[in-house]
Design a protein around this motif. Structure first.
Motif, PDB file in Angstrom:
ATOM      1  N   GLU A   1      -1.533   2.302 -38.832  1.00  9.87           N
ATOM      2  CA  GLU A   1      -2.940   1.943 -38.642  1.00  9.87           C
ATOM      3  C   GLU A   1      -3.714   2.070 -39.953  1.00  9.87           C
ATOM      4  N   GLN A   2      -3.340   3.070 -40.750  1.00  7.67           N
ATOM      5  CA  GLN A   2      -3.990   3.238 -42.054  1.00  7.67           C
ATOM      6  C   GLN A   2      -3.699   2.035 -42.958  1.00  7.67           C
ATOM      7  N   ARG A   3      -2.449   1.568 -42.941  1.00  6.60           N
ATOM      8  CA  ARG A   3      -2.109   0.383 -43.739  1.00  6.60           C
ATOM      9  C   ARG A   3      -2.892  -0.831 -43.263  1.00  6.60           C
ATOM     10  N   ALA A   4      -3.027  -0.957 -41.936  1.00  5.07           N
ATOM     11  CA  ALA A   4      -3.785  -2.086 -41.390  1.00  5.07           C
ATOM     12  C   ALA A   4      -5.245  -2.032 -41.836  1.00  5.07           C
ATOM     13  N   ALA A   5      -5.846  -0.858 -41.730  1.00  6.42           N
ATOM     14  CA  ALA A   5      -7.241  -0.705 -42.159  1.00  6.42           C
ATOM     15  C   ALA A   5      -7.391  -1.040 -43.637  1.00  6.42           C
ATOM     16  N   GLU A   6      -6.444  -0.586 -44.430  1.00  2.00           N
ATOM     17  CA  GLU A   6      -6.477  -0.854 -45.868  1.00  2.00           C
ATOM     18  C   GLU A   6      -6.434  -2.352 -46.146  1.00  2.00           C
ATOM     19  N   GLN A   7      -5.547  -3.082 -45.434  1.00  2.00           N
ATOM     20  CA  GLN A   7      -5.444  -4.518 -45.654  1.00  2.00           C
ATOM     21  C   GLN A   7      -6.703  -5.251 -45.218  1.00  2.00           C
ATOM     22  N   PHE A   8      -7.309  -4.816 -44.127  1.00  2.00           N
ATOM     23  CA  PHE A   8      -8.578  -5.431 -43.722  1.00  2.00           C
ATOM     24  C   PHE A   8      -9.644  -5.206 -44.796  1.00  2.00           C
ATOM     25  N   LEU A   9      -9.709  -3.981 -45.313  1.00  2.00           N
ATOM     26  CA  LEU A   9     -10.706  -3.665 -46.332  1.00  2.00           C
ATOM     27  C   LEU A   9     -10.457  -4.446 -47.621  1.00  2.00           C
ATOM     28  N   LEU A  10      -9.200  -4.421 -48.089  1.00  2.00           N
ATOM     29  CA  LEU A  10      -8.893  -5.028 -49.376  1.00  2.00           C
ATOM     30  C   LEU A  10      -9.024  -6.535 -49.350  1.00  2.00           C
ATOM     31  N   SER A  11      -8.833  -7.147 -48.188  1.00  2.00           N
ATOM     32  CA  SER A  11      -8.976  -8.597 -48.112  1.00  2.00           C
ATOM     33  C   SER A  11     -10.407  -8.996 -47.761  1.00  2.00           C
ATOM     34  N   GLY A  12     -11.286  -8.006 -47.623  1.00  2.00           N
ATOM     35  CA  GLY A  12     -12.693  -8.299 -47.394  1.00  2.00           C
ATOM     36  C   GLY A  12     -13.065  -8.616 -45.960  1.00  2.00           C
ATOM     37  N   HIS A  13     -12.149  -8.364 -45.011  1.00  2.00           N
ATOM     38  CA  HIS A  13     -12.438  -8.656 -43.598  1.00  2.00           C
ATOM     39  C   HIS A  13     -12.987  -7.391 -42.943  1.00  2.00           C
ATOM     40  N   LEU A  14     -14.203  -7.032 -43.320  1.00  2.00           N
ATOM     41  CA  LEU A  14     -14.793  -5.773 -42.868  1.00  2.00           C
ATOM     42  C   LEU A  14     -15.045  -5.759 -41.372  1.00  2.00           C
ATOM     43  N   ASP A  15     -15.576  -6.849 -40.855  1.00  2.00           N
ATOM     44  CA  ASP A  15     -15.893  -6.883 -39.417  1.00  2.00           C
ATOM     45  C   ASP A  15     -14.626  -6.754 -38.582  1.00  2.00           C
ATOM     46  N   ALA A  16     -13.570  -7.490 -38.987  1.00  2.00           N
ATOM     47  CA  ALA A  16     -12.314  -7.439 -38.231  1.00  2.00           C
ATOM     48  C   ALA A  16     -11.680  -6.064 -38.306  1.00  2.00           C
ATOM     49  N   GLY A  17     -11.867  -5.378 -39.420  1.00  2.00           N
ATOM     50  CA  GLY A  17     -11.196  -4.102 -39.611  1.00  2.00           C
ATOM     51  C   GLY A  17     -12.010  -2.888 -39.225  1.00  2.00           C
ATOM     52  N   ARG A  18     -13.270  -3.085 -38.827  1.00  2.00           N
ATOM     53  CA  ARG A  18     -14.138  -1.938 -38.568  1.00  2.00           C
ATOM     54  C   ARG A  18     -13.608  -1.071 -37.436  1.00  2.00           C
ATOM     55  N   GLU A  19     -13.139  -1.690 -36.356  1.00  2.00           N
ATOM     56  CA  GLU A  19     -12.630  -0.918 -35.219  1.00  2.00           C
ATOM     57  C   GLU A  19     -11.403  -0.099 -35.624  1.00  2.00           C
ATOM     58  N   VAL A  20     -10.511  -0.729 -36.412  1.00  2.00           N
ATOM     59  CA  VAL A  20      -9.312  -0.018 -36.871  1.00  2.00           C
ATOM     60  C   VAL A  20      -9.703   1.119 -37.806  1.00  2.00           C
ATOM     61  N   LEU A  21     -10.647   0.850 -38.705  1.00  2.00           N
ATOM     62  CA  LEU A  21     -11.083   1.879 -39.647  1.00  2.00           C
ATOM     63  C   LEU A  21     -11.713   3.060 -38.916  1.00  2.00           C
ATOM     64  N   ASP A  22     -12.520   2.759 -37.902  1.00  2.00           N
ATOM     65  CA  ASP A  22     -13.132   3.847 -37.126  1.00  2.00           C
ATOM     66  C   ASP A  22     -12.057   4.697 -36.442  1.00  2.00           C
ATOM     67  N   ALA A  23     -11.018   4.033 -35.928  1.00  2.00           N
ATOM     68  CA  ALA A  23      -9.944   4.764 -35.256  1.00  2.00           C
ATOM     69  C   ALA A  23      -9.181   5.641 -36.247  1.00  2.00           C
ATOM     70  N   VAL A  24      -8.917   5.092 -37.431  1.00  2.00           N
ATOM     71  CA  VAL A  24      -8.194   5.863 -38.461  1.00  2.00           C
ATOM     72  C   VAL A  24      -9.007   7.076 -38.874  1.00  2.00           C
ATOM     73  N   LEU A  25     -10.290   6.879 -39.125  1.00  2.00           N
ATOM     74  CA  LEU A  25     -11.130   8.004 -39.545  1.00  2.00           C
ATOM     75  C   LEU A  25     -11.280   9.015 -38.406  1.00  2.00           C
ATOM     76  N   GLY A  26     -11.344   8.507 -37.176  1.00  2.00           N
ATOM     77  CA  GLY A  26     -11.467   9.418 -36.042  1.00  2.00           C
ATOM     78  C   GLY A  26     -10.296  10.364 -35.926  1.00  2.00           C
ATOM     79  N   ARG A  27      -9.105   9.908 -36.332  1.00  2.00           N
ATOM     80  CA  ARG A  27      -7.908  10.755 -36.250  1.00  2.00           C
ATOM     81  C   ARG A  27      -7.996  11.955 -37.182  1.00  2.00           C
ATOM     82  N   ILE A  28      -8.804  11.832 -38.260  1.00  2.00           N
ATOM     83  CA  ILE A  28      -8.946  12.984 -39.170  1.00  2.00           C
ATOM     84  C   ILE A  28     -10.338  13.602 -39.064  1.00  2.00           C
ATOM     85  N   GLY A  29     -11.025  13.279 -37.950  1.00  2.00           N
ATOM     86  CA  GLY A  29     -12.305  13.922 -37.676  1.00  2.00           C
ATOM     87  C   GLY A  29     -13.461  13.416 -38.498  1.00  2.00           C
ATOM     88  N   LEU A  30     -13.381  12.171 -38.986  1.00  2.00           N
ATOM     89  CA  LEU A  30     -14.454  11.614 -39.804  1.00  2.00           C
ATOM     90  C   LEU A  30     -14.946  10.316 -39.189  1.00  2.00           C
TER      91      LEU A  30
END
Length: 913
Positions: free
Chosen positions: A457-486
């Motif tokens: 999931e971290q790799r997926a979030a990274e690819q969404f961010l690096l390719s500039g697809h912020l809206d598509a990756g926001r849900e994944v990024l929130d889930a990744v950060l949630g796993r570490i309490g952020l």
């Protein structure tokens, strides 16, 4: 150097593969000393793409002596560079023609490679002849990609359609061929009019219609002709046959098709069987292999001679022996389309088993034939092997396609499926299809829990961010950060509050740490640091406040852990964040830079050193030290490209610093060349953020310099593809570009209204927390005020005074910041205000001061603008030399209308404007 594509070929770089065979043969004939004089660097990676070149002893030795490069994308870039330079050196020796046929069947990797080769100014002086079926432009991925390439916009391209014969020319040709070949035979049913109508102006079809009609002896009219007789199997064999009702609905039964099938029906069984096998193969096939797949002990000379005489097959000699292929694609397509499904599967099966037993089977062909034979498991294993082979050859598009094909061949999840999905995602990532790679990583994560799921999931979030697809990756990024309490702060103000609190903790704690080996630390703790760093990097050029929060958090975590490599990365990344306040934090930033440099050099990892230089470049850029920023960014780029992998975001940051430094240094000719490369690269990588940023910040500005406001407006429309869920740095750059275009186009009032309306938005989204942005926007607002003051006749004098006072006030603020480049910009604004008030000597004094300030700030183009304006104020007699010097300098940097460019930088009522 000639080459050809075949529809059923699927090996890497197939559009260029046979041309590289021709190149290898050519080099083999040259004396070894001449070959050595032609060889460029980076041959190790070039031979990875085209192993046939290793047959040249000089190339084999040179490739073996070169060091291996780690990053797959850098390997591919170097391979392109090597091929380009080799062709450049060949072209210096003699004319070079690259002739590629049937490119409608080319692959995307080949299209990318050709686009890179054609890019000016590095393109070799070769004549490329690219032949393709024009009716397949919309359906061929290769043609769509190549014809849309920006590279073609910069080279001379001539489209030469091979048009159909006119009705009169077709009729004359048909008459001559009918009379010349009839020789007393009854061909009356095939009238010249029927031939002309059926052939549609194609010389080949005219010839083929008469040829097959002559062989069949008699032909009924098209509307009365029954379907062809059954295409049966070879004599004595017990296998499926095709009856008239089995003919594929894909086959358009034209007169030529009927004649062709009738002619085939007359063939001996062995010859017919051989023709079917060669047609299903879809590409040139060794004669002995074709015979084996056809169930023949050998290629029967009589049957082969019959097929060649009937112009159904052709034979060609190669270094490996004799190869057979259909005489024309129309023959191959007709034969394959007429086979029943059962018979088609049988031919695929026979080909698959025959090829499998050969010494050097083509893995992709085996995958295709086993799939066509209805044996998915066998096809699966060969598809995976072919994909691995393509990935090794850096043909990432092909590898991704084959991995996806392999995944589609499995109906149930089995052991190894997840590893295959990860391989596919990696190939998509290297093929610069970040959003698709992210989706594949997420697919691989399904069904997993714990650390394994988090990593994917971290790799997926990274690819969404690096390719500039912020809206598509926001849900994944929130889930990744949630796993570490952020989590991401909901508002810029909350993000700023978090950042200030973390910065206070850093100040109280200090930057000391106790070194700890990575093996002694928990994976969860390391993942938290890496995740914070990933988010900070991904947001750094988009949302600096939220990025700064995660940077500070990551640095605190890294210092607590004490693992030197991660401390080095996070400490280096802190350098540009320290420089967000510009000159106010210069001493702290310099001390931090020295500490980070010492640690990076001690760690010794190329990534740590490259990031450290990139961060130093970012700090120099934020502080307006353009020359130093350029040098550091170029050094960082060299280290990251040569010695690191997975650093596309770091490279993108260095690229932005290089381009912005060139903009302010006034080196716009270099900026233009570099922008072409960077924009092509961003588009190829699917990096939406970089593409949008490059278009709105630089492509639009260079279009104005070229006196082309329409193109500038088109480039600015790229912001519509960016997220609208929040206000980011890219929106600030778009606002800058829109106001620039309005000023240049004489819509000063519109520019002033736009910046005034958006000023509170900029403030509420904390854009002015970054001094660089604050200076940029202050200068823009002052220029918009000056432009509005130049509004059409009838402007209210009181309003003009207010506008000039507003510009004066912004100039005051710029001066008080105490940064050389803000002082230079302030001096230009002062000159514009004085000119608008009609004060000649104050204007001349202000322009002299502005020119000197611009030179001190290393902003030569701005200095030439000040000189040009001064020459205009002095008039034709006294100011001619100044104007001519300035105009020559501005034109050298691409300014097509120096007077309009001067008024763009300093909007004022200059004489002769």
């Amino acid at each position: 150097l000639g080459g050809r594509c075949y529809e059923r070929e699927s090996f890497p770089y197939k559009a260029l593969d046979s041309a590289m065979d021709a190149l290898a043969r050519y080099l083999t004939r040259l004396p070894e000393a001449q070959v050595e004089g032609l060889l460029p660097p980076y041959l190790r990676t070039l031979t990875r793409l085209f192993p046939v070149l290793e047959r040249i002893p000089a190339i084999e030795r040179a490739a073996a002596a070169e060091a291996e490069v780690i990053d797959p994308q850098e390997q591919r870039r170097r391979a392109v560079t090597a091929l380009r330079q080799l062709l450049v050196r060949l072209a210096e020796r003699s004319p070079v023609v690259l002739a590629l046929d049937d490119l409608q069947w080319g692959d995307l990797d080949s299209a990318d490679l050709l686009g890179e080769l054609l890019r000016v100014p590095q393109a070799p002086a070769v004549l490329l002849i690219a032949s393709y079926r024009s009716d397949e432009v919309e359906t061929s991925p290769f043609l769509r990609s190549l014809l849309a390439s920006r590279a073609l916009a910069d080279v001379e391209v001539r489209h030469l359609p091979i048009a159909a014969l006119s009705s009169e020319a077709a009729r004359r040709l048909a008459e001559e061929l009918v009379h010349g070949r009839a020789k007393g035979q009854d061909l009356q049913n095939l009238s010249v009019e029927a031939i002309t109508r059926e052939a549609g102006g194609s010389p080949y079809l005219i010839d083929a219609l008469i040829n097959y009609a002559e062989a069949a002896a008699t032909v009924a009219p098209v509307h009365e002709e029954p379907p062809p007789a059954a295409m049966t199997a070879a004599a004595g064999a017990t296998e499926p046959t095709t009856t008239p009702g089995d003919i594929s609905p894909r086959l358009a039964i034209s007169r030529l098709d009927r004649l062709l099938l009738a002619r085939i029906e007359q063939l001996p069984a062995a010859a017919r069987h051989l023709l079917e096998v060669v047609s299903v193969a879809g590409r040139p096939i060794e004669a002995t292999l074709a015979a084996g797949a056809a169930g023949l002990q050998q290629v029967e000379l009589e049957g082969l001679a019959t097929l060649r005489a009937a112009r159904l097959l052709r034979m060609r000699l190669t270094e490996d022996g004799e190869e057979l292929e259909a005489y024309h694609d129309r023959i191959r397509e007709t034969v394959v389309a007429a086979l029943s499904p059962d018979l088609l599967r049988d031919r695929h099966r026979r080909l698959a088993h025959t090829l499998e037993a050969s010494p050097r089977p083509a893995l992709d062909a085996l995958a295709a034939h086993f799939r066509g034979a209805g044996e998915p498991e066998r096809a699966f294993s060969y598809a995976v092997a072919a994909a691995d082979q393509a990935a090794h050859a850096l043909a990432f598009e092909r590898a991704a396609h084959l991995y996806e094909m392999a995944l589609g061949l499995r109906t149930l999840e089995r052991p190894g499926e997840r590893e295959l999905q990860i391989k596919c995602a990696d190939a998509l990532r290297h093929a610069n299809r970040g959003a698709e790679a992210a989706q594949m990583y997420l697919a691989a994560a399904r069904g997993l829990t714990g650390r394994e799921a988090f990593a994917l999931e971290q790799r997926a979030a990274e690819q969404f961010l690096l390719s500039g697809h912020l809206d598509a990756g926001r849900e994944v990024l929130d889930a990744v950060l949630g796993r570490i309490g952020l989590g991401i702060a909901p508002t810029p103000l909350r993000a700023l509050a978090r950042f200030l609190l973390l910065r206070m903790r850093l100040w109280l704690r200090g930057l000391e740490f106790r070194k700890t080996d990575e093996a002694a630390l928990s994976p969860e703790a390391l993942v938290a640091v890496d995740t914070c760093r990933m988010v900070s990097l991904g947001l750094s050029m988009v949302d600096s406040i939220r990025a700064a929060e995660f940077q500070a958090r990551g640095l605190l975590l890294a210092l607590e852990l004490g693992e030197p490599y991660r401390v080095s990365l996070t400490l280096s990344a802190e350098i540009p964040f320290s420089a967000l306040d510009g000159g106010a934090q210069r001493e702290r930033t310099a001390a931090l830079s020295r500490q980070a440099e010492a640690l990076a050099l001690e760690v010794g990892e190329p990534h740590a050193i490259g990031l450290m230089r990139s961060s130093q470049a970012g700090a120099a850029w934020l502080e307006g030290r353009w020359r130093q920023a350029l040098e550091l960014a170029e050094e960082s780029e060299d280290i990251l490209r040569r010695r690191c992998t997975g650093v596309s975001w770091e490279l993108g940051t260095s690229t932005f610093v290089i381009l912005d430094a060139l903009f302010y240094l006034g080196e716009w000719s270099r900026l233009r060349e570099r922008l072409k490369v960077s924009l092509d690269d961003a588009c190829a990588r699917g990096d939406l953020r970089s593409e949008v940023q490059l278009r709105i910040a630089y492509a639009s500005a260079l279009a104005l310099a070229a006196d082309d406001p329409r193109t500038a407006r088109a480039e600015l429309e790229a912001i519509e593809r960016w997220t609208r869920t929040s206000f980011h740095f890219l929106h600030t750059l778009a606002l800058l570009g829109q106001c620039r275009e309005a000023i240049y186009s004489g819509r000063g009032e519109e520019a002033w209204q736009t910046i005034s309306r958006q000023w509170s938005v900029l403030q509420s989204h904390m854009q002015f927390r970054v001094q660089y942005v604050f200076i940029l926007m202050l200068d823009l607002r002052a220029r918009c005020a000056l432009a509005a003051a130049r509004a059409p006749t009838g402007t209210n004098p009181r309003q003009v005074r207010r506008l000039l006072a507003a510009a004066d006030k912004d100039a005051d603020t710029l001066e008080h910041l105490g940064v050389p480049w803000s002082e230079a910009l302030a001096a230009l604004v002062r000159a514009g205000v004085a000119a608008a008030r009609g004060e000649e000597w104050p204007t001349l004094t202000a322009l002299e001061r502005a020119e000197a300030a611009c030179l001190r700030a290393d902003m030569s183009l701005h200095a030439w603008v000040a000189r040009h304006c001064r020459g205009r104020v002095l008039g034709a007699a006294k100011g001619r030399r100044l104007r001519e010097e300035a105009e020559a300098a501005l034109r050298a940097q691409g300014a097509q209308a120096p007077e309009r460019l001067s008024a763009w930088f300093v909007p004022a009522p200059w004489p002769d404007a």
